[in-house]
Motif scaffolding. Structure first.
Motif, short mmCIF file in Angstrom:
data_model
loop_
_atom_site.label_atom_id
_atom_site.label_comp_id
_atom_site.label_asym_id
_atom_site.label_seq_id
_atom_site.Cartn_x
_atom_site.Cartn_y
_atom_site.Cartn_z
N SER A 199 0.83 -1.21 0.00
CA SER A 199 0.00 0.00 0.00
C SER A 199 0.86 1.26 0.00
O SER A 199 0.40 2.32 -0.42
CB SER A 199 -0.91 0.02 1.24
N TYR A 227 1.44 2.75 2.57
CA TYR A 227 0.76 3.56 3.59
C TYR A 227 1.21 3.10 4.97
O TYR A 227 0.66 2.15 5.53
CB TYR A 227 -0.75 3.41 3.42
N VAL A 229 1.65 3.13 8.96
CA VAL A 229 0.82 3.53 10.11
C VAL A 229 1.55 3.17 11.39
O VAL A 229 2.20 2.12 11.48
CB VAL A 229 -0.56 2.82 10.08
N ASN A 247 2.06 -1.20 11.12
CA ASN A 247 1.43 -2.18 10.22
C ASN A 247 2.47 -3.05 9.54
O ASN A 247 3.60 -2.62 9.27
CB ASN A 247 0.49 -1.50 9.21
N GLU A 288 2.45 -5.65 6.35
CA GLU A 288 1.67 -6.17 5.22
C GLU A 288 2.21 -7.52 4.75
O GLU A 288 3.23 -8.02 5.24
CB GLU A 288 1.65 -5.12 4.10
N CYS A 341 -2.83 -4.71 10.58
CA CYS A 341 -2.86 -3.30 10.94
C CYS A 341 -1.93 -3.05 12.13
O CYS A 341 -1.62 -3.97 12.89
CB CYS A 341 -4.28 -2.88 11.32
N ALA A 342 -1.55 -1.82 12.29
CA ALA A 342 -0.66 -1.44 13.39
C ALA A 342 -1.27 -1.82 14.75
O ALA A 342 -0.55 -2.19 15.69
CB ALA A 342 -0.38 0.05 13.34
N GLU A 343 -2.60 -1.75 14.83
CA GLU A 343 -3.28 -2.05 16.09
C GLU A 343 -3.13 -3.53 16.47
O GLU A 343 -3.19 -3.87 17.65
CB GLU A 343 -4.76 -1.67 15.99
N VAL A 369 -7.51 8.27 12.09
CA VAL A 369 -8.52 7.46 12.77
C VAL A 369 -8.24 5.97 12.55
O VAL A 369 -7.84 5.57 11.46
CB VAL A 369 -9.95 7.75 12.25
N PRO A 370 -8.42 5.16 13.57
CA PRO A 370 -8.26 3.71 13.37
C PRO A 370 -9.41 3.15 12.52
O PRO A 370 -10.53 3.64 12.60
CB PRO A 370 -8.29 3.15 14.80
N CYS A 371 -9.10 2.13 11.73
CA CYS A 371 -10.13 1.53 10.88
C CYS A 371 -11.19 0.84 11.75
O CYS A 371 -10.99 0.63 12.96
CB CYS A 371 -9.51 0.55 9.88
N CYS A 373 -10.18 -2.29 13.67
CA CYS A 373 -9.26 -2.01 14.78
C CYS A 373 -9.96 -1.32 15.94
O CYS A 373 -9.52 -1.44 17.08
CB CYS A 373 -8.07 -1.22 14.26
#
Ligand code: THU
Length: 133
Positions: free
Chosen positions: A28, A30, A32, A48, A50, A59-61, A90-92, A95
């Motif tokens: 991505s 992207y 995080v 994160n 991948e 995800c990073a969370e 904002v967290p997805c 998450c």
């Protein structure tokens, strides 16, 4: 719990940015990073990670809750998330559910619209309490 105004959000964001710098996001592009305070005073973080099989990306969370559990457990009290520019993110949705498990509705999140409880970001959440009924 420490009131939002007494928390050093800038420091927490710096921890999240540091984690973001170690993101593995070749697909991505992207990155995080996330960071949180735990009710015993610990600070934990995640980035994160991948995967070539895109849907397996973490995800990073995911890293954050894994670190929480693997460093002694406890409850999340304050949380922040940053994008690759270090800006508050904002967290997805998924998450938010991960955070709910370990922070509950009162977990304070730093968002682009200010600090707010998770109950405002994930209203009427399904959680551990439902399974206990
Ligand atoms: N991502 C996170 O790590 N956390 C979020 O809350 C939002 C999305 C990651 C997943 C994926 O690696 C990248 O951001 C793009 O969606």
């Amino acid at each position: 719990m420490t009131p939002a105004a007494d928390v050093d959000w800038e420091r927490l964001r710096a921890v999240a940015r540091d984690a973001m710098s170690r993101a593995y996001a070749p697909y991505s592009g992207y990155a995080v990073g996330v960071a949180a305070l735990v009710d015993d005073g610990r600070t934990i973080s995640g980035c994160n990670v991948e995967n070539a099989s895109y849907g397996l990306s973490l995800c990073a969370e995911c890293g954050l809750v894994s670190e929480l559990q693997n460093t002694g457990g406890g409850r999340l009290t304050h949380f922040t998330c940053v994008d690759g520019n270090g800006e508050i993110l904002v967290p997805c949705g998924r998450c938010r559910q991960l955070l709910y498990e370990f922070g509950g509705p009162g977990l304070l999140l730093e968002t682009p619209a200010g600090v707010m409880p998770l109950s405002e970001m994930l209203p009427q959440a399904f959680g551990p309490g439902h399974l206990a009924k």
